[in-house]
Design an enzyme around this catalytic site. Structure first.
Site, PDB file in Angstrom:
ATOM      1  N   ARG A   1     -24.607-106.377  13.894  1.00 35.90           N
ATOM      2  CA  ARG A   1     -23.423-105.557  13.613  1.00 35.90           C
ATOM      3  C   ARG A   1     -22.295-105.759  14.623  1.00 35.90           C
ATOM      4  O   ARG A   1     -21.153-105.377  14.374  1.00 35.90           O
ATOM      5  CB  ARG A   1     -23.815-104.080  13.543  1.00 35.90           C
ATOM      6  CG  ARG A   1     -24.455-103.694  12.218  1.00 35.90           C
ATOM      7  CD  ARG A   1     -24.697-102.210  12.131  1.00 35.90           C
ATOM      8  NE  ARG A   1     -25.904-101.807  12.825  1.00 35.90           N
ATOM      9  CZ  ARG A   1     -26.269-100.550  13.033  1.00 35.90           C
ATOM     10  NH1 ARG A   1     -25.493 -99.560  12.599  1.00 35.90           N
ATOM     11  NH2 ARG A   1     -27.380-100.260  13.663  1.00 35.90           N
ATOM     12  N   TYR A  58     -34.240 -99.121  26.215  1.00 36.61           N
ATOM     13  CA  TYR A  58     -33.560-100.153  25.433  1.00 36.61           C
ATOM     14  C   TYR A  58     -32.376-100.732  26.190  1.00 36.61           C
ATOM     15  O   TYR A  58     -31.702-100.030  26.957  1.00 36.61           O
ATOM     16  CB  TYR A  58     -33.081 -99.576  24.098  1.00 36.61           C
ATOM     17  CG  TYR A  58     -34.233 -99.165  23.204  1.00 36.61           C
ATOM     18  CD1 TYR A  58     -34.792-100.055  22.300  1.00 36.61           C
ATOM     19  CD2 TYR A  58     -34.783 -97.891  23.316  1.00 36.61           C
ATOM     20  CE1 TYR A  58     -35.868 -99.690  21.506  1.00 36.61           C
ATOM     21  CE2 TYR A  58     -35.861 -97.520  22.534  1.00 36.61           C
ATOM     22  CZ  TYR A  58     -36.402 -98.422  21.632  1.00 36.61           C
ATOM     23  OH  TYR A  58     -37.484 -98.056  20.864  1.00 36.61           O
ATOM     24  N   GLU A  61     -38.952 -89.721  10.017  1.00 35.86           N
ATOM     25  CA  GLU A  61     -37.717 -90.431   9.695  1.00 35.86           C
ATOM     26  C   GLU A  61     -36.982 -89.684   8.590  1.00 35.86           C
ATOM     27  O   GLU A  61     -37.580 -89.004   7.765  1.00 35.86           O
ATOM     28  CB  GLU A  61     -38.026 -91.862   9.255  1.00 35.86           C
ATOM     29  CG  GLU A  61     -38.685 -92.717  10.331  1.00 35.86           C
ATOM     30  CD  GLU A  61     -37.869 -92.794  11.609  1.00 35.86           C
ATOM     31  OE1 GLU A  61     -36.619 -92.866  11.517  1.00 35.86           O
ATOM     32  OE2 GLU A  61     -38.462 -92.764  12.702  1.00 35.86           O
ATOM     33  N   ARG A  79      -2.044-114.796  43.043  1.00 35.24           N
ATOM     34  CA  ARG A  79      -3.164-115.595  42.562  1.00 35.24           C
ATOM     35  C   ARG A  79      -4.209-115.783  43.663  1.00 35.24           C
ATOM     36  O   ARG A  79      -3.982-115.411  44.818  1.00 35.24           O
ATOM     37  CB  ARG A  79      -2.630-116.933  42.038  1.00 35.24           C
ATOM     38  CG  ARG A  79      -1.792-116.778  40.780  1.00 35.24           C
ATOM     39  CD  ARG A  79      -0.939-117.996  40.490  1.00 35.24           C
ATOM     40  NE  ARG A  79      -1.741-119.197  40.335  1.00 35.24           N
ATOM     41  CZ  ARG A  79      -1.214-120.418  40.252  1.00 35.24           C
ATOM     42  NH1 ARG A  79       0.099-120.578  40.305  1.00 35.24           N
ATOM     43  NH2 ARG A  79      -2.001-121.471  40.110  1.00 35.24           N
ATOM     44  N   TYR A 116       3.341-129.324  44.440  1.00 35.30           N
ATOM     45  CA  TYR A 116       2.606-130.249  43.582  1.00 35.30           C
ATOM     46  C   TYR A 116       3.476-131.450  43.247  1.00 35.30           C
ATOM     47  O   TYR A 116       4.603-131.298  42.757  1.00 35.30           O
ATOM     48  CB  TYR A 116       2.189-129.524  42.295  1.00 35.30           C
ATOM     49  CG  TYR A 116       1.339-130.320  41.346  1.00 35.30           C
ATOM     50  CD1 TYR A 116       0.208-131.001  41.781  1.00 35.30           C
ATOM     51  CD2 TYR A 116       1.662-130.381  39.997  1.00 35.30           C
ATOM     52  CE1 TYR A 116      -0.581-131.724  40.896  1.00 35.30           C
ATOM     53  CE2 TYR A 116       0.872-131.088  39.096  1.00 35.30           C
ATOM     54  CZ  TYR A 116      -0.243-131.763  39.552  1.00 35.30           C
ATOM     55  OH  TYR A 116      -1.019-132.474  38.681  1.00 35.30           O
ATOM     56  N   ARG A 148      22.431-130.399  51.200  1.00 36.74           N
ATOM     57  CA  ARG A 148      23.143-130.181  49.948  1.00 36.74           C
ATOM     58  C   ARG A 148      24.469-130.923  50.017  1.00 36.74           C
ATOM     59  O   ARG A 148      24.988-131.218  51.101  1.00 36.74           O
ATOM     60  CB  ARG A 148      23.391-128.682  49.726  1.00 36.74           C
ATOM     61  CG  ARG A 148      24.278-128.049  50.780  1.00 36.74           C
ATOM     62  CD  ARG A 148      24.325-126.547  50.657  1.00 36.74           C
ATOM     63  NE  ARG A 148      25.266-125.981  51.620  1.00 36.74           N
ATOM     64  CZ  ARG A 148      25.294-124.702  51.965  1.00 36.74           C
ATOM     65  NH1 ARG A 148      24.411-123.871  51.428  1.00 36.74           N
ATOM     66  NH2 ARG A 148      26.177-124.242  52.828  1.00 36.74           N
TER      67      ARG A 148
END
Length: 489
Positions: free
Chosen positions: A19, A116, A170, A348, A402, A455
């Site tokens: 289910r 259970y 039952e 991060r 990177y 620059r």
């Protein structure tokens, strides 16, 4: 918890759980940072059983791997064919032998508990109460029951005048009077281990389903003249199993409410419990304030006096005392004492903010060490970097880490000043006290105390707009401004 140690706790977790409509075994679905079966094992572990056994079947290798990782103290027993709860327990006895040793163990009783893997709300306190009633009353078996508002679908507990359990009926077999009974069978039992071993061998599969049911052991033991008792759970919600995603969401909400209540009673302010979610492994110290819309996952810890939220998600993140973290997502980060983070910040893994450091609005950091009192106020990416104490990183600065193949490191020294819109092309070092001019692209090291300017010089081309953009709103605005200047002179 002062109860006799059970000889064993058996957790039945072999079913597929169709289910749930999932490729993940039902008991491995998570709530509040822990799988269902791990919640059950955590509660069972509090009772310190002589043996902790999990019956697995569906996706057995995946289950075995999971248990080896999270619960190495639990023994997995494979039920190759799922032929009922009685068959599952018999499989355990055949695989591991007697659960109650003749000579006993140090401090270990004769009780075997069967529960259970899909009852994540069942608490150690309730299991302890079941064992206490079982041993105090001298029962052969004791059923954990609950009074439910609507018992439809459950097996009803039929008692005699002395309160002993006569049978479990039952619903399909119940009379109208029996259907009106609201005490239901949870399916969790405390057995005398030796009597269980004898009774389970005598269970028949002579029924429509061809399965061996553990409930039949109760009638067998009662037929042998033994007493069958019951322990009523204080809260029926505890014994409700999870069979689908709706019930999983309900259980998650109940467990989250329990966790938040524990934190609030320990001195934590949760402004809006309805929109706040925490995992079981989260640590919150007194005088922490959690604002609405906050999610705290994994081994996140928040120290005294810190404020987290609103709209913040932290995973395996450490927040120091007095820190303020707003509108932030962080994973495996360390936020130092009195640091300030947010709004709209992404920290991060590997990010470490020192005392009184700042990661402001629209800042992203990864594998970055930021020294005490240093500020990265806004619109900046800092990746693979070390920033010293008292440094200032201007708006829109980018740590270019990177090159398309490898990651490279950038070092910014103590009390350095990185101008707005600066590109730091790693590997590069900005020395202590050094400055970079706004708009620079820095590709080489900057000595301590130097000003780096990288620059082009500004050049104004007079009249370009009116010549090249004639007829536009810009050209008209320029024409009027020029005319005004002429009049002023």
């Amino acid at each position: 918890m002062s109860v006799p140690r059970p000889a064993a706790i058996i957790v039945l977790a072999a079913g597929e759980g169709t289910r749930m409509k999932s490729r993940t075994p039902k008991v491995l679905h998570e709530l509040c940072g822990r799988t269902m079966v791990d919640h059950v094992l955590s509660a069972a572990r509090v009772l310190d059983p002589g043996r902790l056994i999990v019956v697995i079947g569906h996706e057995r290798e995946r289950m075995r791997t999971h248990l080896s990782s999270t619960s190495p103290d639990a023994q997995a027993v494979i039920q190759h064919e799922q032929k009922g709860t009685g068959h599952a327990v018999r499989t355990v006895l055949e695989a591991v032998g007697p659960l109650v040793q003749p000579a006993g163990g140090v401090g270990i009783g004769r009780t075997v508990l069967v529960t259970y893997g899909d009852t994540p709300l069942l608490t150690a306190e309730t299991l302890a109460a079941l064992i206490r009633v079982h041993e105090t009353d001298g029962n052969a078996v004791t059923v954990l029951t609950a009074e439910v508002p609507d018992p439809t679908g459950y097996g009803r507990i039929i008692r005699d005048g002395a309160g002993a359990v006569l049978e479990i009926v039952e619903e399909k077999d119940a009379t109208p009077a029996q259907r009106a009974i609201r005490e239901m069978n949870s399916g969790v039992y405390a057995f005398d281990g030796a009597l269980l071993a004898d009774g389970v061998k005598r269970v028949s599969a002579n029924n429509a389903q061809g399965e061996e049911y553990l409930t039949d052991v109760l009638s067998i033991l009662r037929g042998d003249g033994h007493r069958v008792g019951a322990c009523v759970a204080d809260d029926y919600v505890e014994v409700e199993g999870v069979n689908d995603r709706v019930q999983l969401a309900f259980a998650r909400g109940v467990l989250n409410s329990r966790l938040l209540e524990q934190h609030m009673r320990a001195g934590v302010t949760v402004v809006d419990p309805a929109s706040t979610w925490v995992d079981v492994s989260v640590t919150l110290e007194p005088d922490v304030v959690i604002h609405p819309g906050t999610q705290l996952h994994g081994r996140t810890s928040v120290a005294t006096g810190a404020e987290v939220g609103p709209a913040t998600t932290l995973t395996d993140t450490e927040v120091g005392s007095g820190a303020v973290v707003r509108n932030t997502v962080a994973e495996r980060a360390v936020i130092g004492p009195d640091a300030s983070v947010g709004p709209y910040t992404y920290l991060r893994p590997g990010t470490v903010l020192g005392r009184k450091a700042k990661a402001g609005a629209y800042v992203e950091m990864k594998n970055a060490q930021v020294g005490e009192g240093s500020k990265v106020p806004h619109l900046t990416y800092v990746g693979d970097a070390t920033i010293g104490v008292g440094a200032n990183i201007g708006a829109s600065a980018i740590f270019v880490n990177y090159d398309g193949v490898e990651k490279h490191h950038t070092t910014v020294g103590d009390h350095a000043f990185v101008g707005c819109d600066t590109m730091l092309v790693a590997p590069v070092t900005i020395g202590d006290g050094a400055f970079t001019a706004a708009g620079s692209t820095i590709t080489g090291d900057v000595p301590p105390g130097a000003m780096a300017v990288a620059r082009g010089r500004q050049r104004n081309i007079e009249g370009w707009v009116t010549r090249r953009r004639a007829g536009t709103a810009s050209a008209e605005a320029a024409r009027k401004a020029q005319a005004d200047q002429v009049e002023e002179h």
